[in-house]
Design a protein around this motif. Structure first.
Motif, mmCIF file in Angstrom:
data_model
loop_
_atom_site.group_PDB
_atom_site.id
_atom_site.type_symbol
_atom_site.label_atom_id
_atom_site.label_comp_id
_atom_site.label_asym_id
_atom_site.label_seq_id
_atom_site.Cartn_x
_atom_site.Cartn_y
_atom_site.Cartn_z
ATOM 1 N N UNK A 214 69.655 -8.857 67.119
ATOM 2 C CA UNK A 214 69.225 -9.321 68.162
ATOM 3 C C UNK A 214 68.076 -7.720 68.704
ATOM 4 N N UNK A 215 68.752 -6.089 68.636
ATOM 5 C CA UNK A 215 68.552 -5.340 68.560
ATOM 6 C C UNK A 215 67.156 -5.231 67.785
ATOM 7 N N UNK A 216 67.369 -5.549 66.864
ATOM 8 C CA UNK A 216 66.520 -4.937 64.956
ATOM 9 C C UNK A 216 65.442 -6.041 65.599
ATOM 10 N N UNK A 217 65.230 -7.436 65.857
ATOM 11 C CA UNK A 217 63.989 -8.433 66.467
ATOM 12 C C UNK A 217 62.835 -7.623 67.666
ATOM 13 N N UNK A 218 64.361 -7.528 68.821
ATOM 14 C CA UNK A 218 63.645 -7.125 70.478
ATOM 15 C C UNK A 218 63.161 -5.322 69.783
ATOM 16 N N UNK A 219 63.273 -4.628 68.784
ATOM 17 C CA UNK A 219 62.521 -2.886 68.728
ATOM 18 C C UNK A 219 61.251 -4.172 67.774
ATOM 19 N N UNK A 220 60.622 -4.487 66.739
ATOM 20 C CA UNK A 220 60.125 -4.691 65.835
ATOM 21 C C UNK A 220 58.995 -6.118 66.722
ATOM 22 N N UNK A 221 58.934 -6.394 68.076
ATOM 23 C CA UNK A 221 58.143 -6.998 69.101
ATOM 24 C C UNK A 221 58.133 -7.861 69.057
ATOM 25 N N UNK A 222 59.462 -9.012 69.004
ATOM 26 C CA UNK A 222 59.744 -10.626 69.051
ATOM 27 C C UNK A 222 60.361 -10.864 70.275
ATOM 28 N N UNK A 223 59.820 -11.454 70.802
ATOM 29 C CA UNK A 223 60.057 -12.258 71.898
ATOM 30 C C UNK A 223 61.302 -13.048 71.809
ATOM 31 N N UNK A 224 62.037 -13.736 72.266
ATOM 32 C CA UNK A 224 62.942 -15.044 72.694
ATOM 33 C C UNK A 224 62.295 -15.663 73.487
ATOM 34 N N UNK A 225 61.415 -16.725 72.718
ATOM 35 C CA UNK A 225 61.140 -18.318 73.135
ATOM 36 C C UNK A 225 61.675 -19.572 73.534
ATOM 37 N N UNK A 257 80.511 -25.129 69.090
ATOM 38 C CA UNK A 257 80.019 -24.288 67.489
ATOM 39 C C UNK A 257 80.440 -22.732 67.554
ATOM 40 N N UNK A 258 80.469 -22.654 68.696
ATOM 41 C CA UNK A 258 80.135 -21.433 69.307
ATOM 42 C C UNK A 258 79.229 -20.426 68.417
ATOM 43 N N UNK A 259 77.986 -21.615 68.152
ATOM 44 C CA UNK A 259 76.535 -20.767 67.752
ATOM 45 C C UNK A 259 75.585 -21.290 68.371
ATOM 46 N N UNK A 260 74.813 -20.900 68.259
ATOM 47 C CA UNK A 260 72.716 -21.104 68.715
ATOM 48 C C UNK A 260 72.104 -20.898 68.155
ATOM 49 N N UNK A 261 70.471 -21.657 68.188
ATOM 50 C CA UNK A 261 69.620 -21.564 67.798
ATOM 51 C C UNK A 261 68.564 -20.989 68.030
ATOM 52 N N UNK A 262 68.225 -19.496 68.091
ATOM 53 C CA UNK A 262 67.151 -19.046 68.614
ATOM 54 C C UNK A 262 65.913 -19.172 67.672
ATOM 55 N N UNK A 263 65.096 -18.758 69.102
ATOM 56 C CA UNK A 263 63.137 -18.963 68.442
ATOM 57 C C UNK A 263 62.479 -18.037 68.744
ATOM 58 N N UNK A 264 61.939 -16.981 68.502
ATOM 59 C CA UNK A 264 61.891 -16.107 68.120
ATOM 60 C C UNK A 264 60.615 -15.895 67.902
ATOM 61 N N UNK A 265 59.507 -15.584 68.743
ATOM 62 C CA UNK A 265 58.100 -14.874 68.688
ATOM 63 C C UNK A 265 57.979 -14.215 68.346
ATOM 64 N N UNK A 266 56.463 -13.880 67.778
ATOM 65 C CA UNK A 266 55.819 -12.037 68.058
ATOM 66 C C UNK A 266 55.431 -11.986 69.427
ATOM 67 N N UNK A 267 55.534 -11.420 69.962
ATOM 68 C CA UNK A 267 54.774 -10.865 71.983
ATOM 69 C C UNK A 267 53.420 -11.002 71.602
ATOM 70 N N UNK A 268 52.706 -11.023 70.925
ATOM 71 C CA UNK A 268 51.442 -11.113 70.779
ATOM 72 C C UNK A 268 50.978 -12.906 70.886
ATOM 73 N N UNK A 269 52.017 -13.290 70.450
ATOM 74 C CA UNK A 269 51.906 -14.886 70.162
ATOM 75 C C UNK A 269 52.093 -15.855 71.804
ATOM 76 N N UNK A 270 53.175 -14.849 72.888
ATOM 77 C CA UNK A 270 53.622 -15.272 73.566
ATOM 78 C C UNK A 270 53.204 -15.952 74.707
#
Length: 270
Positions: A214-225, A257-270
């Protein structure tokens, strides 16, 4: 599909009339419906090809599907043959209709290293196979790993051949951190617009590792959509604060299942 005795998990899901996770299916379809023709999709952990086939049916798109298990690749190739979808490297590529999708089946796993590594599958649950992280010699349990950055570099994606990658889908049974660590350049250069990733919180080790994911995705300017569960089609609410990861862990552990599906978007497309 595989025989029900070989793959009890997928067989049981199909008996309910819904092969794969509804949230992930709906998310992938929404992205492709909103994307122009000619985009690319990267499917890491293709299994028997459900999401690759879904993406191809909503094309035309070009898809790179990574699947290290030979038994799964056989099912993928059989399905591609039935639908008469070629690859970009097929001898009939030039004859392929422009409105048809192209699917490249890559016989490797994806991680943060390259070479042969031990891969373990489980009879009855072959879709839950995983890399142990141990270097292996050529043999029945040895499967090749590649890095997405390396794969992209070889195809000129960081230069003039830079593609429009609409989706990176990751379903790798606990190897999520390794996968994104091997794609740092792709993430940094913002080549990928959307990331659909299955994240597990089944034990303390997975919880610790996926904090890094999660930290890598946030640092790469992705946001949880958006986010959802493997079991139900409904979206879960996102608490967008400085305790995002702690909230994800709570939400994931509350599911069967103790699992989630996460959809991350580049912040510029939010």
């Amino acid at each position: 599909m595989h025989d029900g005795k070989f793959d009890t998990t997928n067989w049981a899901i199909m008996q309910k009339g819904n092969f794969a996770q509804s949230f992930l299916t709906a998310s992938l379809a929404q992205i492709l419906h909103e994307s122009p023709p000619g985009i690319r999709v990267i499917d890491v952990g293709g299994d028997i090809g459900f999401f690759t086939l879904l993406a191809a049916s909503l094309g035309p798109v070009a898809i790179d599907v990574f699947e290290p298990q030979p038994v799964h690749r056989l099912r993928i190739c059989e399905s591609l043959n039935i639908n008469q979808w070629h690859s970009e490297f097929d001898m009939h590529y030039d004859d392929n209709p422009k409105e048809a999708s192209l699917v490249n089946v890559i016989p490797f796993g994806v991680g943060n290293a390259r070479g042969l590594y031990e891969f373990k599958g489980e009879l009855g649950h072959p879709n839950q196979g995983h890399y142990t992280g141990l270097v292996a010699k050529m043999g029945s349990n040895a499967q090749r790993l590649v890095q997405l950055d390396e794969f992209a570099e070889e195809r000129g994606w960081f230069g003039e051949s830079r593609p429009d990658i609409a989706i990176l889908k990751v379903s790798v049974e606990g190897f999520e951190l390794n996968t994104v660590e091997g794609a740092l350049e792709l993430l940094h250069l913002k080549v990928i617009r959307n990331i659909l990733i299955e994240v597990s919180f089944r034990n303390e080790a997975e919880i610790a590792r996926n904090r890094g994911t999660v930290q890598i995705l946030e640092d790469s300017e992705y946001r949880l959509y958006k986010m959802g569960t493997l079991e139900a089609p409904d979206e879960l609410p996102i608490v967008d604060d400085d305790k995002l990861y702690e909230n994800l862990v709570k939400a994931g552990q509350a599911t069967p299942s103790k699992q989630l599906n996460l959809w991350w978007k580049l912040s510029e497309y939010m």
